[in-house]
Design a protein around this motif. Sequence first.
Motif, PDB file in Angstrom:
ATOM      1  N   TRP A 106      54.077  71.710  54.990  1.00  0.00           N
ATOM      2  CA  TRP A 106      53.417  72.973  54.646  1.00  0.00           C
ATOM      3  C   TRP A 106      53.385  73.147  53.140  1.00  0.00           C
ATOM      4  CZ3 TRP A 106      57.963  73.523  57.766  1.00  0.00           C
ATOM      5  CH2 TRP A 106      59.106  73.945  57.084  1.00  0.00           C
ATOM      6  N   ALA A 107      52.351  73.853  52.690  1.00  0.00           N
ATOM      7  CA  ALA A 107      52.169  74.099  51.259  1.00  0.00           C
ATOM      8  C   ALA A 107      52.843  75.407  50.874  1.00  0.00           C
ATOM      9  CB  ALA A 107      50.687  74.144  50.922  1.00  0.00           C
ATOM     10  N   TYR A 108      53.279  75.483  49.614  1.00  0.00           N
ATOM     11  CA  TYR A 108      53.944  76.691  49.125  1.00  0.00           C
ATOM     12  C   TYR A 108      52.994  77.646  48.416  1.00  0.00           C
ATOM     13  CZ  TYR A 108      58.455  74.547  50.129  1.00  0.00           C
ATOM     14  OH  TYR A 108      59.529  73.991  50.764  1.00  0.00           O
ATOM     15  N   THR A 162      49.691  68.890  36.169  1.00  0.00           N
ATOM     16  CA  THR A 162      50.061  69.781  37.266  1.00  0.00           C
ATOM     17  C   THR A 162      50.143  68.994  38.565  1.00  0.00           C
ATOM     18  OG1 THR A 162      47.781  70.339  37.880  1.00  0.00           O
ATOM     19  CG2 THR A 162      48.816  71.699  36.179  1.00  0.00           C
ATOM     20  N   TYR A 163      50.901  69.541  39.522  1.00  0.00           N
ATOM     21  CA  TYR A 163      50.837  69.007  40.881  1.00  0.00           C
ATOM     22  C   TYR A 163      51.182  70.118  41.869  1.00  0.00           C
ATOM     23  CZ  TYR A 163      55.946  68.334  40.382  1.00  0.00           C
ATOM     24  OH  TYR A 163      57.286  68.511  40.161  1.00  0.00           O
ATOM     25  N   PRO A 164      50.488  70.165  42.996  1.00  0.00           N
ATOM     26  CA  PRO A 164      50.733  71.212  43.996  1.00  0.00           C
ATOM     27  C   PRO A 164      52.093  70.998  44.660  1.00  0.00           C
ATOM     28  CG  PRO A 164      49.170  69.615  44.843  1.00  0.00           C
ATOM     29  CD  PRO A 164      49.398  69.260  43.404  1.00  0.00           C
ATOM     30  N   LEU A 165      52.732  72.085  45.034  1.00  0.00           N
ATOM     31  CA  LEU A 165      54.067  72.015  45.625  1.00  0.00           C
ATOM     32  C   LEU A 165      53.997  72.237  47.129  1.00  0.00           C
ATOM     33  CD1 LEU A 165      56.085  74.032  42.950  1.00  0.00           C
ATOM     34  CD2 LEU A 165      55.789  71.547  43.151  1.00  0.00           C
ATOM     35  N   SER A 166      54.695  71.392  47.843  1.00  0.00           N
ATOM     36  CA  SER A 166      54.707  71.479  49.300  1.00  0.00           C
ATOM     37  C   SER A 166      55.969  70.825  49.828  1.00  0.00           C
ATOM     38  CB  SER A 166      53.478  70.780  49.893  1.00  0.00           C
ATOM     39  OG  SER A 166      53.504  69.387  49.585  1.00  0.00           O
ATOM     40  N   ALA A 223      59.786  59.576  53.192  1.00  0.00           N
ATOM     41  CA  ALA A 223      60.615  60.181  54.232  1.00  0.00           C
ATOM     42  C   ALA A 223      60.767  61.681  54.048  1.00  0.00           C
ATOM     43  CB  ALA A 223      62.001  59.526  54.251  1.00  0.00           C
ATOM     44  N   HIS A 224      60.754  62.147  52.795  1.00  0.00           N
ATOM     45  CA  HIS A 224      61.017  63.569  52.536  1.00  0.00           C
ATOM     46  C   HIS A 224      60.498  63.955  51.155  1.00  0.00           C
ATOM     47  CE1 HIS A 224      64.332  61.822  50.189  1.00  0.00           C
ATOM     48  NE2 HIS A 224      64.587  61.100  51.278  1.00  0.00           N
ATOM     49  N   GLY A 225      59.530  64.826  51.107  1.00  0.00           N
ATOM     50  CA  GLY A 225      59.042  65.369  49.851  1.00  0.00           C
ATOM     51  C   GLY A 225      59.452  66.822  49.779  1.00  0.00           C
ATOM     52  N   VAL A 226      60.267  67.202  48.795  1.00  0.00           N
ATOM     53  CA  VAL A 226      60.840  68.543  48.746  1.00  0.00           C
ATOM     54  C   VAL A 226      60.395  69.282  47.487  1.00  0.00           C
ATOM     55  CG1 VAL A 226      62.841  67.825  50.094  1.00  0.00           C
ATOM     56  CG2 VAL A 226      62.959  67.771  47.592  1.00  0.00           C
ATOM     57  N   HIS A 227      60.634  70.578  47.476  1.00  0.00           N
ATOM     58  CA  HIS A 227      60.343  71.412  46.311  1.00  0.00           C
ATOM     59  C   HIS A 227      61.253  70.973  45.157  1.00  0.00           C
ATOM     60  CE1 HIS A 227      59.822  74.970  43.802  1.00  0.00           C
ATOM     61  NE2 HIS A 227      58.830  75.344  44.585  1.00  0.00           N
ATOM     62  N   PRO A 228      60.745  70.943  43.919  1.00  0.00           N
ATOM     63  CA  PRO A 228      61.565  70.465  42.794  1.00  0.00           C
ATOM     64  C   PRO A 228      62.587  71.484  42.289  1.00  0.00           C
ATOM     65  CG  PRO A 228      59.423  71.157  41.990  1.00  0.00           C
ATOM     66  CD  PRO A 228      59.360  71.256  43.500  1.00  0.00           C
ATOM     67  N   ILE A 229      62.828  72.555  43.020  1.00  0.00           N
ATOM     68  CA  ILE A 229      63.680  73.635  42.557  1.00  0.00           C
ATOM     69  C   ILE A 229      65.088  73.167  42.182  1.00  0.00           C
ATOM     70  CG2 ILE A 229      64.481  74.287  44.876  1.00  0.00           C
ATOM     71  CD1 ILE A 229      64.212  77.234  43.971  1.00  0.00           C
ATOM     72  N   ALA A 230      65.596  72.143  42.836  1.00  0.00           N
ATOM     73  CA  ALA A 230      66.938  71.643  42.518  1.00  0.00           C
ATOM     74  C   ALA A 230      66.905  70.308  41.784  1.00  0.00           C
ATOM     75  CB  ALA A 230      67.763  71.500  43.800  1.00  0.00           C
ATOM     76  N   GLY A 231      65.708  69.771  41.533  1.00  0.00           N
ATOM     77  CA  GLY A 231      65.588  68.511  40.814  1.00  0.00           C
ATOM     78  C   GLY A 231      66.214  67.332  41.529  1.00  0.00           C
TER      79      GLY A 231
END
Length: 408
Positions: A185-187, A271-275, A294-302
């Motif tokens: 899902w997209a953020y 830029t890149y869209p976050l999802s 396997a897992h693409g996550v939000h970069p909030i925690a780097g």
Amino acid sequence: MEFDTDIAIIGGGLNGPVLALALASSGLQVTLIDTLEVKIRRNAGFDGRSYALALSSARMLEALGLWQGIADQAQPMLEIKVTDGRAGEAPSPMFMHFDHAEIEEGPMGYMVEDRHLRRHLLDAVKGDKRIRQMNGETVIGQSAEATGITLTLASGGTLRARLAVGADGRGTGTGRRAGIGRVEWAYGQTALVCALDHTAPHNGIAHQLFMPSGPLAILPLSGNRSSIVWSETAETAKAINALSDAGYLEVLRPRIGDFLGEIGLAGARYTYPLSLSLAQNMVAPRAALVGDAAHGVHPIAGQGLNAGLRDVAALAEVIADARRRGEDPGSDAALARYQEWRRFDNTTLALATDSFNRLFSNDNPVIRMARDIGMAAVNAMPGLRRGFIREAAGLTGELPRLMQGRAL
């Protein structure tokens, strides 16, 4: 079945080459397949892209003989400061402050520029005779059999291996061809990424500001430079990115404040869209996924690259141990051990980053006060604070041998 290689790795970004080097160090013959030519990856200039490598990830690179060539360009992260923020306002007085001096192992991590890490990996892969490179090549088909897997190449040939590993990103063809579904899902957010020159020193401090529209990370690079990862709503980000460099900086300045002194752009901005994108399984017959595949996550925690490198370390260990025991390294039993090791952690990371983004990317005054009190409470508890520091350094959980700084 006759094999052309022991392990075929699809994807030449970062995780693929590291996995190739790890497996080669255990004596396996590896083929690394990359859709891009080497000269394209090698000749990339400084474009602002950088990675926050946890201490455990740096240890892994050191165990593989890679860190020595990167360390001179790496900036240690000595402190992390986390707080709420608003453009044009001072940060909240309630915050979390993590200092590397609270743990014995050293810096929590290092900031490393993409260009330095990528070029060093390319040189190491080229210098390893156990790794065969197939550059400018695309896998268009795969067929799993009882004892191995056959890959069909766009050039018209085939490649037979005991195991195929997809390190080919969120749009992973390896996973799709293996029938592995995804939850996505997209953020509605877009990350604006750039690097800054500044007149005041950063002192090795990383800052995470939670703005109403999304998190803003200010990460120290070598010298008086910092990497910016700045999340905005997709519509706002599009408008900001369309501005001139001067206009872009005019929008950014009130968000980061003046603690860095005068600022200017260093390199390109993009830029890149976050999802969120999570594979429903990390393995299939004769196939395994690592990293963003396997897992693409939000970069909030780097933690995106660190999670991928932990996949790589775990899979390399499972394969090396299976080989020592005389087992088939691509068997269902070996792949099940890899999935059992990594799937829970990766799902937990995806859900945690998703929850943090939803909690902090809003300006609700009640939620804002609650999270500020929560951060202040964590900051006031040394034991809990130390736990967060060790988590940021990648020192918690069942660490693969490579992430302990040990050989396979």
